[in-house]
Design an enzyme around this catalytic site. Structure first.
Site, PDB file in Angstrom:
ATOM      1  N   GLU A 209      52.161 -43.708  50.126  1.00  0.00           N
ATOM      2  CA  GLU A 209      52.911 -43.579  49.056  1.00  0.00           C
ATOM      3  C   GLU A 209      52.618 -45.172  48.230  1.00  0.00           C
ATOM      4  OE1 GLU A 209      57.001 -42.113  46.764  1.00  0.00           O
ATOM      5  OE2 GLU A 209      57.290 -42.799  48.739  1.00  0.00           O
TER       6      GLU A 209
ATOM      7  N   HIS B 145      49.960 -41.348  47.458  1.00  0.00           N
ATOM      8  CA  HIS B 145      51.079 -40.337  46.476  1.00  0.00           C
ATOM      9  C   HIS B 145      51.497 -40.757  45.423  1.00  0.00           C
ATOM     10  CE1 HIS B 145      54.020 -37.291  47.408  1.00  0.00           C
ATOM     11  NE2 HIS B 145      54.925 -38.143  46.720  1.00  0.00           N
TER      12      HIS B 145
ATOM     13  N   ASP C 220      57.321 -40.496  42.849  1.00  0.00           N
ATOM     14  CA  ASP C 220      58.030 -39.482  41.976  1.00  0.00           C
ATOM     15  C   ASP C 220      58.529 -40.219  40.739  1.00  0.00           C
ATOM     16  OD1 ASP C 220      61.321 -40.020  43.188  1.00  0.00           O
ATOM     17  OD2 ASP C 220      59.588 -41.386  43.648  1.00  0.00           O
TER      18      ASP C 220
ATOM     19  N   ASP D   6      44.743 -41.635  54.241  1.00  0.00           N
ATOM     20  CA  ASP D   6      44.432 -41.798  52.784  1.00  0.00           C
ATOM     21  C   ASP D   6      44.590 -40.447  52.374  1.00  0.00           C
ATOM     22  OD1 ASP D   6      44.296 -42.768  50.195  1.00  0.00           O
ATOM     23  OD2 ASP D   6      42.070 -43.020  50.524  1.00  0.00           O
TER      24      ASP D   6
END
Length: 864
Positions: free
Chosen positions: A730, A673, A342, A721
């Site tokens: 992540e 991610h 993020d 994955d």
């Protein structure tokens, strides 16, 4: 390590139409819940968002989506009033097309905020019809769940069409079976020429099985029989091991065949990990905030505009307000690294990460076999070349400047404390490039843990930058002292564990480890006895298990960072105190080495209860850092071997036959991610850059993908994955930071063979206030005459040489080179050459420990 996007943030859903419609005939495997799934009776009861009207075209429901939608949920087609039963298994099927390629999101969720989902899936859709099937198990009873297709997020206008929509209950989905490839598990990159070489074979057989090592051309090089190892508790697999350490012939394309099963190919050689060192470090530049990522440095596909610099739709990080009620000031908090997948920036995660980068460099100052050149100015992929500062420190500075910007200004309540984190007000979706993030940014409350992270890292920063930028070093020193004072005044301000909207909470209500770490770094930098006493009085000091948890150091367990530096960096500890700290390091390393030797897959990680935690791969890497340090201190090959077996695990010798590092190995993770590195969702975007470490197995399986696929998984098998599996897949700064340290350590090993130095240096200084005289003796301990000779070293502190004798001595910043004069160019076997100089010094200084004679490391005397 932050939680991923919330499933349908800020979504306003229209009510279902009142028009009745005949239901589709239920499928044989269970009741059909979707009404009018073939659209034979029109559009009802389907609804869509106002900007994306729907109509039935050629028997399909089609929605026209306008250009310029930013988020997937800006355009939705859905159906309400779905009844689900807890524990029931459901199968959703549909066929879809889109006139413009787009990644849609398919959710079965509650119809109100926070839109809790029973199914959350993504699917790439284009002009070719794709038939999709999703299975899920309802976790609760629902009377009014809804199915939504989120179809926004494209810069272009498009038409999305769906047909044959079916949701039936009572079906049993096929169990998820991970593709583990060959049962012969090896390091898929390779093994050092003179290092340990072993692998694992998964089989139901209980008796030894024949194995053969073959060269690329099929020639048999070695062979033997496997050793049954029993059932591996982490994977629940019956395993055998095999060892081919005696093979020292370099080559590519080796394979091991066991009982007819062939492994992935690998290499044997000396220089296998130099690229990994560079790639692992490049991760940090890729994830910088507030700067354009230059195509000339990273390549066109990884280039992007600067994120969060007040260029629309960003609201920027250079003038950030606090959350309502937290403070009434704003901070310039630009820069730093995006923590993970993020766009959040966290002091406690950035702290351990930047500390480990700085320690990777600091190791080169005190470990004779560590090579500083690959970390030096002009060597790494970043823009700050030509400034006479090692590139790795330039990267660390990018984060350190941000950490100091997070400090509460003087005159404000809690002045000197550090804000815990900065991130979006609400979660953004995948994919969202940083420069396209529209969310407001907010500072979150200060915490004691964050403040001590700042104190520790700023103290280390002051120590390392004093010879490159004295002004910046002074800024770091001041920030460290101020943060320490503030933390002592406010020792129990903890991050709110429920503060997890838009970013992870990172709550930590035990900061004894942070106090120990910060006191250690301040003592090492200042030499002041007050900080030493803080270390010695800590309840953790001398408690190996508390300082080095068996499960590994982490952002919430940082005492080991301080202990490792106390054990390796010169200081005013007494001999007994230094011995006690080093004993903690070696005791911890002994435990990790035993765990590695006993494990079927060789990994130095045995968490409590066998529970693999979120980011378990970083815990493995952190244990490897402790092992590598113990090897540096003692020369014990048992520690080196455990590090190398840990690297084997990360690169494919594991229960999944999975390399967890992007770009390394035949079966590498490549869908981690991340909001920009999101090729799985959008083929126009890249996969994660090479050298990115996936989080790895996580028994918590907190995300919907992991919960749907991995329920009941064995501890070391709880990984997939998939870009949506943020709990297992992540990537973060604090997972790549120990990888940097390990890659540097392993690359420095060369072939892995312990080589006796061919020279010995005695360096002795007589010091007085601001001045010194130094005598240097260089002895040839090898078997060949050395001629001519050149001795290099680097000062870790501010020392300026003058008036040399016996050698031509030149100094450039902290770098010093002494060359032979015309009359002493030759050093015979067993002979010595002597020279000396005067000098001036500022602050706390020590004699250097690492010397290279004609670019080869020398031993030092007296021994450390």
């Amino acid at each position: 390590m932050t939680i991923a996007w919330m499933l349908a943030a800020s979504l306003a859903v229209p009510a279902a139409a009142d028009t009745a419609a005949a239901p589709v005939v239920p499928a044989a495997e269970g009741p059909e819940l979707i009404v009018n799934g073939d659209f034979s009776t029109g559009t009802a009861p389907w609804w869509s968002t106002a900007t994306s009207p729907v109509s039935v075209v050629a028997g399909r429901l089609c929605a026209d989506v306008p250009a310029g939608t930013e988020n997937a949920w800006d355009a939705i087609v859905g159906q309400n009033d779905l009844a689900l039963t807890s524990g029931e298994v459901y199968t959703l099927r549909y066929t879809a097309t889109s006139t413009v390629p787009i990644t849609i999101r398919t959710n079965v969720q509650m119809p109100v905020d926070p839109w809790a989902a029973e199914l959350a899936a993504t699917q790439r859709v284009d002009e070719t019809a794709v038939s999709v099937t999703h299975n899920f198990t309802a976790g609760a009873d629902h009377d009014d769940a809804q199915l939504v297709f989120q179809i926004g997020g494209s810069a272009q206008a498009l038409t999305f069409c769906v047909d044959d929509v079916s949701l039936v209950g009572g079906t049993t989905p096929p169990p998820y079976e991970p593709d583990t490839g060959s049962p012969v598990r090896v390091n898929q990159v390779g093994y050092l020429t003179d290092g340990p070489k072993s692998g694992t074979f998964v089989t139901e057989e209980t008796t030894p099985q024949p194995w053969a090592l073959n060269a690329a051309d099929g020639t048999r090089v070695a062979g033997g029989n496997t050793v049954p190892a029993g059932v591996d508790s982490g994977s629940r697999q019956n395993t055998h091991t095999f060892d081919f350490s005696s093979v020292t012939r370099p080559g590519k394309g080796y394979t091991v065949t066991v009982a007819g099963h062939k492994s992935e190919p690998f290499e044997v050689g000396d220089e296998l990990y130099s690229a990994l060192r560079t790639d692992a470090l490049a991760y940090f530049y890729h994830n910088r905030s507030g700067i354009e990522i230059d195509a000339d440095i990273v390549g066109e596909k990884y280039a992007r505009p600067a994120g969060h610099v007040n260029a629309g739709p960003n609201q920027g990080d250079n003038d950030v307000p606090c959350q309502p009620g937290v403070c009434d000031y704003r901070l310039d908090a630009a820069g730093g690294w995006y923590d993970a997948g993020d766009h959040g920036k966290y002091v406690v995660n950035g702290g351990i990460s930047v500390a480990q980068l700085m320690s990777t460099f600091e190791r080169t100052l005190y470990e004779e076999n560590a090579d500083a050149k690959p970390l030096g100015d002009g060597k790494l992929r970043l823009p700050e070349h030509g400034n006479a500062t090692p590139d790795i420190l330039d990267e660390a500075r990018w984060e350190m400047e941000w950490l100091m910007r997070m400090q509460v200004p003087a005159g404000e309540p809690l002045a000197g404390m550090a804000h815990h984190k900065l991130h979006d007000k609400a979660w953004t979706g995948l994919p969202t490039r940083p420069d396209r993030d529209p969310q407001p940014r907010e500072l979150h409350p200060p915490s004691t843990a964050a403040t001590l992270n700042l104190a520790a890292t700023a103290a280390q920063c002051a120590r390392l930058f004093q010879v490159y930028d004295a002004g910046f070093a002074d800024q770091c020193r001041k920030a460290a002292r101020t943060a320490w004072t503030a933390a002592k005044a406010h020792p129990a301000i903890y991050a709110d564990p429920s503060d997890g909207t838009g970013g992870g909470a990172y709550s930590d209500d035990d900061v004894r480890d942070e106090f120990y770490w910060a006191a250690s770094e301040l003592f090492l930098t200042t030499g002041e006895d007050g900080y030493r006493q803080e270390v010695l009085r800590s309840p953790l000091h001398g408690d190996t298990g508390a300082v080095f948890p068996r499960g590994g150091m982490s952002w919430g367990a940082t005492a080991g960072l301080g202990a490792l530096n106390l054990a390796t960096v010169p200081s005013k500890l007494t001999a007994d105190q230094l011995r006690a700290v080093r004993t903690m390091v070696t005791e911890a390393a002994d435990g990790y080495a035993r765990d590695s030797a006993a494990a079927a897959y060789g990994l130095p990680y045995a968490p409590d209860g066998g529970h693999y935690v979120w980011g378990s791969n970083s815990q493995v890497a952190n244990n490897m850092v402790v092992l590598g340090t113990a090897h540096d201190l003692t020369g014990g090959t048992v520690y080196r071997d455990a590090v190398l077996r840990g690297l084997d695990y990360l690169l494919g010798r594991n229960s999944l036959n999975q390399s967890y590092i992007t770009g390394y190995g035949e079966r590498d993770a490549h869908n981690q991610h991340h909001r920009f590195w999101a090729n799985q969702l959008d083929p126009t975007l890249p996969n994660p850059a090479p050298g990115s470490l996936a989080g790895g197995p996580n028994g918590g399986i907190e995300d919907p993908v992991a919960q749907a696929k991995l329920k009941g998984c064995a501890p070391s098998m709880c990984y997939i994955d998939d870009i949506e599996s943020w709990a297992t897949n992540e990537i973060t700064v604090n997972w790549n930071a120990p990888l940097v340290w390990v890659a540097s350590y392993v690359d420095d090993l060369g072939s892995g063979k312990t080589v006796k130095p061919v020279c010995e240096v005695s360096y002795n200084s007589t010091r007085w206030s601001g001045g010194f005289t130094t005598q240097v003796v260089v002895k040839n301990t090898g078997t060949k005459v050395i001629s001519p000779w050149k001795l290099d070293w680097t000062f870790a502190d501010r020392q300026l040489l003058s008036s040399p004798w016996g050698a031509d001595v030149e100094q450039s910043g902290p770098l010093v080179t002494a060359k032979a004069l015309s009359w002493n160019t030759t050093v015979p076997v067993g002979g010595s050459v002597r020279f000396g100089f005067n000098g001036q010094s500022t602050g706390l200084v020590y004699d250097p420990r690492v010397f290279r004679l004609n670019d080869q490391p020398c031993a030092t005397t007296p021994p450390r």
